[in-house]
Write a protein that holds these residues in place. Structure first.
Motif, mmCIF file in Angstrom:
data_model
loop_
_atom_site.group_PDB
_atom_site.id
_atom_site.type_symbol
_atom_site.label_atom_id
_atom_site.label_comp_id
_atom_site.label_asym_id
_atom_site.label_seq_id
_atom_site.Cartn_x
_atom_site.Cartn_y
_atom_site.Cartn_z
ATOM 1 N N GLN A 21 0.830 -1.206 0.000
ATOM 2 C CA GLN A 21 0.000 0.000 0.000
ATOM 3 C C GLN A 21 0.867 1.260 0.000
ATOM 4 O O GLN A 21 0.486 2.275 -0.590
ATOM 5 C CB GLN A 21 -0.928 -0.003 1.212
ATOM 6 N N MET A 143 -7.899 -3.895 8.877
ATOM 7 C CA MET A 143 -9.149 -4.429 8.338
ATOM 8 C C MET A 143 -8.914 -5.754 7.617
ATOM 9 O O MET A 143 -9.776 -6.642 7.622
ATOM 10 C CB MET A 143 -9.796 -3.417 7.404
ATOM 11 N N SER A 144 -7.754 -5.914 7.022
ATOM 12 C CA SER A 144 -7.461 -7.148 6.288
ATOM 13 C C SER A 144 -7.406 -8.374 7.180
ATOM 14 O O SER A 144 -7.440 -9.508 6.678
ATOM 15 C CB SER A 144 -6.134 -7.001 5.527
ATOM 16 N N HIS A 172 -8.050 0.656 7.557
ATOM 17 C CA HIS A 172 -7.833 0.149 6.202
ATOM 18 C C HIS A 172 -6.338 0.224 5.908
ATOM 19 O O HIS A 172 -5.704 1.257 6.116
ATOM 20 C CB HIS A 172 -8.614 1.012 5.206
ATOM 21 N N ARG A 273 -10.938 5.487 5.441
ATOM 22 C CA ARG A 273 -11.880 4.570 4.810
ATOM 23 C C ARG A 273 -12.611 3.744 5.878
ATOM 24 O O ARG A 273 -12.039 3.371 6.884
ATOM 25 C CB ARG A 273 -11.145 3.629 3.851
ATOM 26 N N PHE A 275 -14.926 0.349 7.271
ATOM 27 C CA PHE A 275 -14.881 -1.096 7.077
ATOM 28 C C PHE A 275 -15.885 -1.525 6.009
ATOM 29 O O PHE A 275 -15.640 -2.491 5.280
ATOM 30 C CB PHE A 275 -15.157 -1.841 8.381
ATOM 31 N N GLU A 277 -16.455 0.019 3.290
ATOM 32 C CA GLU A 277 -15.731 0.186 2.023
ATOM 33 C C GLU A 277 -14.776 -0.976 1.797
ATOM 34 O O GLU A 277 -14.682 -1.516 0.688
ATOM 35 C CB GLU A 277 -14.968 1.511 2.021
ATOM 36 N N TRP A 278 -14.040 -1.337 2.851
ATOM 37 C CA TRP A 278 -13.114 -2.466 2.727
ATOM 38 C C TRP A 278 -13.877 -3.726 2.347
ATOM 39 O O TRP A 278 -13.450 -4.499 1.471
ATOM 40 C CB TRP A 278 -12.370 -2.678 4.049
ATOM 41 N N GLU A 281 -14.816 -3.854 -1.263
ATOM 42 C CA GLU A 281 -13.651 -4.118 -2.113
ATOM 43 C C GLU A 281 -13.288 -5.603 -2.135
ATOM 44 O O GLU A 281 -12.763 -6.109 -3.127
ATOM 45 C CB GLU A 281 -12.450 -3.320 -1.607
ATOM 46 N N HIS A 282 -13.553 -6.309 -1.033
ATOM 47 C CA HIS A 282 -13.120 -7.706 -0.905
ATOM 48 C C HIS A 282 -14.289 -8.685 -0.880
ATOM 49 O O HIS A 282 -14.111 -9.853 -0.519
ATOM 50 C CB HIS A 282 -12.309 -7.857 0.391
#
Length: 288
Positions: A21, A143-144, A172, A273, A275, A277-278, A281-282
């Motif tokens: 990132q 978040m990952s 994020h 950002r 969660f 949004e995260w 994305e995933h």
């Protein structure tokens, strides 16, 4: 804060959760990136997997933080240096900080960021004593980390965790990279330790609800007892000291892990950002 023209930044751990990132944000801002790795071919493959359009602007260079002499060529012409605090095959805390910092000074490096390693490390102390403009980047829960639930959600529509009422201001990973990229290329961030959080405090149920909305299917949250959680982590091969640490932080999350701070917006100029949004994305990673 004064923005600078295009610069060259050396990024260690460039294919890691945060490192990639940092790379992405530096490229977005028009800078040139050198990605340091012990295995250049493996790193190129890793970078390509995260940047499908290619790695234009990234120069993959060989070097090893446990062998400072191997960094001399990689540091030539570099103005910014992003460091992780562990190295080698076993990821032991680096003891080579003074040598790395001496090489950085000789090369003309101006700014250094350090990804906080969970506690103050020998490398962090060497950076802070180097006389260069340093910034410690200290994120809370990523978040990952929710990707650990992906298989159970795909196969059972279920998340099983202890202490389901625990709170997290999780961040994020792209926001971590953005803060580091700014500190590496702009003035005004020297001698700062940046605690980085997301924009909201979440329970586990909040996270599960966000993932369910993103994937378009219900997810059940099941609370495990402490002993059941310990047994599961042992079965996964986690050492006892890590298990004890997880129980400690999950049972009573430290205030900094569950308190929102405005670092992302203060440093980057845009809100952190969410969660949700995260999760959007995933979403595909949580679908069967």
């Amino acid at each position: 804060m004064t923005k600078n023209t295009s610069q060259t930044v050396l990024v260690t751990g460039a294919t890691g959760t945060v490192g990639r990132q940092v790379v992405a944000e530096l490229l977005r801002r028009g800078h040139t990136v050198r990605a340091l790795t012990r295995d250049p071919e493996k790193a190129r493959t890793g970078l390509l997997s995260h940047f499908p359009s290619g790695v234009s602007g990234v120069d993959v260079v060989q070097g090893d933080l446990t062998d400072p002499a191997s960094l001399a060529a990689a540091l030539d012409g570099v103005t910014g240096l992003h460091l992780i605090t562990f190295g080698g095959a076993l990821f032991a805390p680096l003891e080579t900080g003074p040598e790395i910092m001496e090489l950085a000074r000789k090369a003309g490096v101006r700014r250094v960021t350090v990804l906080f390693g969970g506690e103050e490390t020998p490398l962090q102390r060497a950076v802070e004593a180097s006389g260069l403009d340093w910034t410690v980047v200290q994120p809370v829960e990523f978040m990952s980390n929710a990707l650990e639930w992906a298989e159970a959600i795909r196969t059972e529509d279920t998340v099983r965790e202890p202490f389901t009422g625990r709170l997290s201001a999780m961040v994020h990973e792209a926001d971590i990279g953005a803060v580091a990229a700014v500190a590496l290329t702009e003035e005004g961030h020297a001698a700062r330790t940046y605690l980085i959080t997301g924009p909201e405090v979440l329970t586990l149920q909040d996270k599960v609800d966000a993932l369910a909305a993103a994937r378009g299917g219900e997810i059940t949250l099941v609370e495990l007892s402490e002993e059941t959680a310990r047994q599961r982590w042992r079965a996964a091969g986690h050492p006892e000291e890590l298990i004890d640490f997880l129980i400690m932080v999950y049972r009573d999350t430290p205030p900094e892990g569950r308190t929102v701070v405005g670092t992302v917006e203060e440093v980057t100029g845009r809100p952190a950002r969410t969660f949700a949004e995260w999760a959007a994305e995933h979403a595909s990673e949580f679908r069967a």
